[in-house]
Design an enzyme around this catalytic site. Sequence first.
Site: not given
Length: 427
Positions: A95, A141, A236, A254, A301
Amino acid sequence: MPRLSRKAALLTAATALTGLAAAPSFAYAVDATGPGTGGTSDRQHGRDLTLNGSGECTIPMKEQIPGIPWPLQRVLLDELWQDTKGKGVRVAVIDTGVDNKNPQLSSAVDVSAGKDLLPPDKEDPSGNAGKTNGTVDEIGHGTKVAGIIAARPRKGTGFVGLAPEATIIPIRQNDEKNSGSDKTMATAIDHAIAEEADVINISQDTTKALAPDSALGLAVRRALEKDIVVVASAGNDGMDGKTKNTYPAAFPGVLAVASSDRNNERAAFSQAGDFVGIAAPGVDVVSTVPGNGQCVDNGTSFSAPYVAGVAALLKAKYPKWKPHEIVAQIEQTAERGINGRDDFVGWGVIDPVRALNGESGPPQQATPDPGPARAPAPEPAELTLHETPQERDERYATYALGIGVVLVAVVAGTATVVRDTRRRSAR
């Protein structure tokens, strides 16, 4: 069709009318083209890798949020943690870095295992780029993501991570200048493998078509072959309800995570697609921020680490389970609105306590529940903010009928009065 709550449908319609931003703003993306402009769509600027959160929290923060956040209120934490709190499990957070100065993360972060993949920036007065072991987070974040996974309990706040004894490996691969790419993401995954991560959380996505044999696809495969659970946010850009693939979430193996709201419906912004495996809370999510305290944010997220935290608990409780078995267990035990999966919340909304009950052994893949298939949830009625011609005609007809009834009553009443008056005169 999209499964939106009535509140979300109203919000979507109101947004179209007023121009207000109902979905999280996409202020941070990964590309070499320079910093993003808050309030505009990342896709308009050709950016590749998007951080799937709004980034709207002000940092540094000092205040703690005293209450228990709603995503934790629906979990019986004592039952969830009766066997493990994730001790010994290592979760890589790829991140914007993880600030280990926040008291809830100071003992959670393995600084020696961290990595900063951003190149040194001569224009950066802090001189942090490339030198931080992943422990500087200038936009917050990654610190929010890490907190949802492994924040330690702290007096004065009801917020805590889902796996509060797990260890975080901080890997800084992105920043407010959009300095990363899918290739540096692949490098970050390889670093997580080298540092013996058990779970990898990736709260970023790209809609650029990436094949399984791309650099990022091959890195994901290497992680899975090392029995690492890979969790990624779905993205998003779902306000239009259209399905499309995002990566790395859409790579085979995944666990792709969509966002749900308090009603267990898909959050309006959450990207839909046939790759979505599960949904988790992504609206008004509380987590840690750099320095101190917490704030509230929205986005897939923050749904992904909710799932990654549960995956860490499963890793700790069932260390011999393979990644696909952990993924199947999370999907199979989800709270479902339909008997099966759809493109909006996958197999349903994650149920952490049910997921940790694996006494019957791990499933190999998620399957529909026994019994007749349940019909999909009804689509909310379209919100019309103006009158259609049919509605206008019906309204006029109603008016005419009402006026007619009134006139008849008036005429009848008048006739009665005249008749009575004549009878009295005749006497």
